[in-house]
Motif scaffolding. Structure first.
Motif, short mmCIF file in Angstrom:
data_model
loop_
_atom_site.label_atom_id
_atom_site.label_comp_id
_atom_site.label_asym_id
_atom_site.label_seq_id
_atom_site.Cartn_x
_atom_site.Cartn_y
_atom_site.Cartn_z
N ILE A 1 0.88 -1.17 0.00
CA ILE A 1 0.00 0.00 0.00
C ILE A 1 0.91 1.21 0.00
N ASN A 2 0.87 2.00 -1.06
CA ASN A 2 1.83 3.09 -1.22
C ASN A 2 1.36 4.39 -0.58
N GLN A 3 0.06 4.66 -0.59
CA GLN A 3 -0.44 5.89 0.02
C GLN A 3 -1.95 5.80 0.20
N PHE A 4 -2.46 6.60 1.14
CA PHE A 4 -3.90 6.73 1.30
C PHE A 4 -4.21 8.18 1.63
N ALA A 5 -5.48 8.57 1.43
CA ALA A 5 -5.89 9.94 1.69
C ALA A 5 -7.36 9.97 2.07
N PHE A 6 -7.69 10.77 3.08
CA PHE A 6 -9.08 10.94 3.51
C PHE A 6 -9.74 12.03 2.67
N SER A 7 -11.03 11.86 2.43
CA SER A 7 -11.80 12.85 1.67
C SER A 7 -11.94 14.12 2.50
N PRO A 8 -12.28 15.26 1.86
CA PRO A 8 -12.44 16.51 2.61
C PRO A 8 -13.47 16.42 3.72
N SER B 1 -4.65 1.52 -12.81
CA SER B 1 -3.65 2.24 -13.59
C SER B 1 -3.58 1.65 -14.99
N TYR B 2 -2.96 2.41 -15.90
CA TYR B 2 -2.78 1.90 -17.26
C TYR B 2 -1.85 0.70 -17.23
N TYR B 3 -0.81 0.78 -16.45
CA TYR B 3 0.03 -0.38 -16.10
C TYR B 3 0.89 0.01 -14.90
N GLY B 4 1.42 -0.96 -14.20
CA GLY B 4 2.28 -0.70 -13.06
C GLY B 4 1.51 -0.27 -11.83
N GLY B 5 2.25 0.01 -10.77
CA GLY B 5 1.64 0.37 -9.51
C GLY B 5 1.25 1.83 -9.44
N LEU B 6 0.33 2.15 -8.53
CA LEU B 6 -0.04 3.53 -8.23
C LEU B 6 0.71 3.97 -6.98
N LEU B 7 1.28 5.17 -7.02
CA LEU B 7 2.17 5.63 -5.96
C LEU B 7 1.60 6.74 -5.10
N CYS B 8 0.63 7.51 -5.61
CA CYS B 8 0.15 8.66 -4.86
C CYS B 8 -1.32 8.91 -5.18
N VAL B 9 -1.99 9.63 -4.27
CA VAL B 9 -3.43 9.86 -4.41
C VAL B 9 -3.79 11.14 -3.67
N CYS B 10 -4.83 11.84 -4.16
CA CYS B 10 -5.35 13.02 -3.47
C CYS B 10 -6.80 13.24 -3.89
N TRP B 11 -7.53 14.02 -3.08
CA TRP B 11 -8.92 14.37 -3.34
C TRP B 11 -9.02 15.81 -3.80
N SER B 12 -10.01 16.09 -4.64
CA SER B 12 -10.28 17.47 -5.02
C SER B 12 -10.87 18.20 -3.81
N PRO B 13 -10.79 19.54 -3.77
CA PRO B 13 -11.28 20.27 -2.59
C PRO B 13 -12.75 20.04 -2.28
N ASP B 14 -13.58 19.74 -3.30
CA ASP B 14 -14.99 19.49 -3.06
C ASP B 14 -15.31 18.01 -2.92
N GLY B 15 -14.30 17.14 -3.00
CA GLY B 15 -14.51 15.72 -2.84
C GLY B 15 -15.11 15.01 -4.02
N ARG B 16 -15.23 15.68 -5.17
CA ARG B 16 -15.88 15.06 -6.33
C ARG B 16 -14.94 14.13 -7.09
N TYR B 17 -13.65 14.42 -7.06
CA TYR B 17 -12.71 13.67 -7.88
C TYR B 17 -11.54 13.18 -7.02
N VAL B 18 -11.02 12.02 -7.43
CA VAL B 18 -9.80 11.47 -6.83
C VAL B 18 -8.77 11.37 -7.94
N VAL B 19 -7.58 11.87 -7.69
CA VAL B 19 -6.50 11.86 -8.69
C VAL B 19 -5.38 10.97 -8.18
N THR B 20 -4.85 10.14 -9.08
CA THR B 20 -3.76 9.25 -8.74
C THR B 20 -2.60 9.46 -9.71
#
Length: 613
Positions: free
Chosen positions: A244-251, A281-300
């Protein structure tokens, strides 16, 4: 091309960049590093060191203090913590006005700790909800799996978890966070693929812990510790396969996004422990994650060199960003340049009906302030004020191992495009332009279960976007003959990275746990072309607004503050980029002394960011 041009050679380290709001400039006197840092020597020693991470905390003013004293001391209330090699440093992060005339002396640190080879710090996090002039709680995760709780101001607090024989987990701590709003509970993830919930007031188990199944679902399982009295860990999460490389709580603090080395993003309802969505992911592992300020989107971001935008509401990947030439290590939203509309949106992320269970995870919510009422939280104060506003455009930042710093503008109308479109490569620049280019395939219906067709289409499309990037080079490899010979899950192996190879011994679980957590991943190779992992010609592909080389070593940290942007590099250097209109006069941009540097940042609690139009 939306990528901003710049004079000078291609490999030149940039000291400024321009966006629509103005010029961001590197402030030489705002550099933080260890006091004995030497000039860059291109050595290979930094490659084995943990990433340099940065944490901030704002100390509230003492009760009964006058407003005059408060204004004079505001710049000294922000503290910064960063790790480099075997050392951990805590400094006073001085404000803009106080950092104009004299550079900070890096030999006068608040706290400095040196660790041995098996206890190298890998991550850390301040507890903003309990910070006070009397002290602040700082969690530090270590390479051997141990967790320390210290108070760098008073030096009184010093607790250790999973210490000694490390009976709970012997693998590296990859991410550590206080539960939002909680005064005493925190979450820790390890490279073994497991997460643990601790209560800092409880002792750890004396013997090797025994667990009983509490809840399980597709690709994950949750256990409780079987003890006569309540002890740490309170809960144990087993998620996916690999680290598990990273986790993030929603706003709103209700949801938890987790990215792992198996290439999956999983979003959980942290209260009910239910899986509410996933992406790959398109291939390989995912290393980082974050939430948009309104919680609508998650970016990796991860080893596919792409940023991936996932919609919480639609439960699908809505866009990808292509601009990095190597692994993306950090992604973060900039709430201060996000454009909001005055129209109130009807969709509320945090008001969905859920069934809460009686657990220690929810104990901290009883009798304490709600997550959205924390005015001093660096992570959630901005987002909480904007949860019910409609966003017109998001500003996103990313850094990677290619030493590139990228800024992206995500238009809301672009992110709301439907999933199925004619099979053509669509490149969307951050400046708003959209260009269509035929990828050379016949317009046929997507077949999510056809590995060969999905691979061929995605490879051809990927090559048309970036022939110079590592993504394109790997995508052009012909795996067709090998896949014809192999069967089943051998058709598409997920863990292609060196990081996974190095952590193979840490990723071994019992056969029972594997059957419980990997039942949903056995057919992962069939998901290319689905909403979980669309081909590059099935969703918009963004180009960065800004793409600059800003370091010699790989970048490992990115923090957006009200008046500046803070980045960290693997050589142990923490840089500050002044926002337009917030920079000191140009005649004061002198070179720092070898043993001192200057800090630049917000001198008080972070105000609500963004622009309402």
């Amino acid at each position: 091309m939306a990528v901003q041009g710049d004079t000078g050679t291609k490999d030149e380290i940039k000291k400024q960049f321009t966006t629509i709001e103005g010029v961001y400039r590197l402030l030489p006197l705002s550099e933080y590093s260890r006091p004995s840092r030497v000039a860059y020597n291109n050595s290979a020693g930094n490659a084995t060191s943990p990433p340099v991470k940065v944490s901030f905390v704002w100390i509230p003013e003492p009760s009964g203090s006058s407003s005059t004293n408060s204004n004079n001391s505001n710049g000294d209330r922000t503290k910064i913590c960063f790790n480099y090699g075997r050392e951990l440093f805590v400094y006073t992060y001085r404000g803009v006005k106080k950092a104009v005339f004299q550079a900070a002396d890096l030999t006068k640190h608040i706290d400095k700790r040196a660790y041995n080879k098996e206890e190298v710090p890998t991550c850390h996090d301040f507890n903003q909800s309990t910070a006070s002039p009397e002290g602040v709680s700082l969690l530090v995760g270590l390479l051997g799996g141990q967790v320390q709780l210290i108070d760098p101001i008073t030096k009184d607090l010093n607790k250790a978890y999973n210490a000694g024989e490390r009976l709970i987990d012997k693998t590296k701590v990859t991410c550590i966070r206080w539960l939002p709003g909680s005064p005493n509970q925190f979450l820790v993830s390890h490279s073994s693929g497991q997460m643990y919930v601790y209560n800092e007031e409880l002792l750890c188990v004396l013997d090797r812990p025994h667990y009983q199944l509490f809840k399980q679902g597709e690709g994950y399982a949750v256990y409780t510790c079987k003890t006569k009295s309540t002890r740490n860990p309170l809960y144990r999460w087993v998620v996916g396969e690999g680290s598990i490389n990273q986790f993030a709580f929603s706003p709103c603090s209700k949801y938890l996004a987790v990215v792992a080395q198996d290439g999956y993003l999983r979003v959980f309802n942290f209260d009910t422990m239910d899986l509410v969505g996933c992406a790959r992911s398109y291939y390989g592992g995912l290393l980082c994650v974050c939430w948009s300020p309104d919680g609508r989107y998650v970016v990796t971001g991860g080893e596919d060199d792409l940023i991936t935008i996932w919609s919480f509401h639609e439960k699908r990947v809505v866009a990808r960003g292509q601009g990095h030439k190597s692994w993306v290590t950090v992604v973060a939203f900039d709430p201060y340049t996000t454009l909001y509309s005055s129209d109130v949106d009807t969709y509320d992320l945090c008001n969905e009906d859920t069934t809460k269970h009686n657990s220690y995870v929810n104990d901290y919510r009883k009798g304490n302030s709600t997550p959205n009422s924390r005015s001093n939280s660096n992570r959630n104060s901005v987002a909480s004020d904007k949860l019910n506003l409609s966003v017109l455009s998001y500003r996103l930042g990313s850094v990677g191992q290619d030493t590139l710093f990228c800024l992206w503008d995500l238009k809301d109308d672009l992110l709301r495009q439907p999933y199925r479109r004619p099979r053509s490569s669509t490149v969307v620049s951050s400046s708003g332009g959209v260009g269509g280019q035929q990828a050379g395939q016949q317009p046929t219906t997507a077949k999510c279960n056809s590995v060969k067709e999905s691979t061929a289409l995605s490879d051809s499309s990927h090559h048309s976007h970036s022939s110079n990037s590592l993504t394109a080079k790997l995508a052009n490899l012909n795996f067709g003959e090998k896949r014809d010979k192999e069967k089943g899950e051998k058709d598409h192996k997920r863990n292609l990275s060196l990081a996974c190879k190095n952590s193979t011994s840490n990723c071994n679980k019992s056969s029972t746990q594997k059957n419980q957590t990997s039942s949903g991943d056995t057919d992962s190779f069939k998901r290319i072309g689905s909403c979980v992992c669309p081909r590059l010609d099935e969703c918009p592909v963004l180009e960065p607004l800004v793409c600059k080389k800003i370091g010699h070593e790989r970048l490992s940290g990115l923090v957006f503050r009200e008046d500046c942007i803070v980045t960290s590099c693997q050589d142990g250097c923490v840089l500050t980029w002044g926002r337009p209109g917030r920079q000191p006069p140009s005649n004061q941009h002198s070179s720092p002394s070898p043993t001192s540097a200057r800090a630049m940042g917000g001198g008080g609690p972070m105000a609500s960011g963004g622009t309402v139009v």
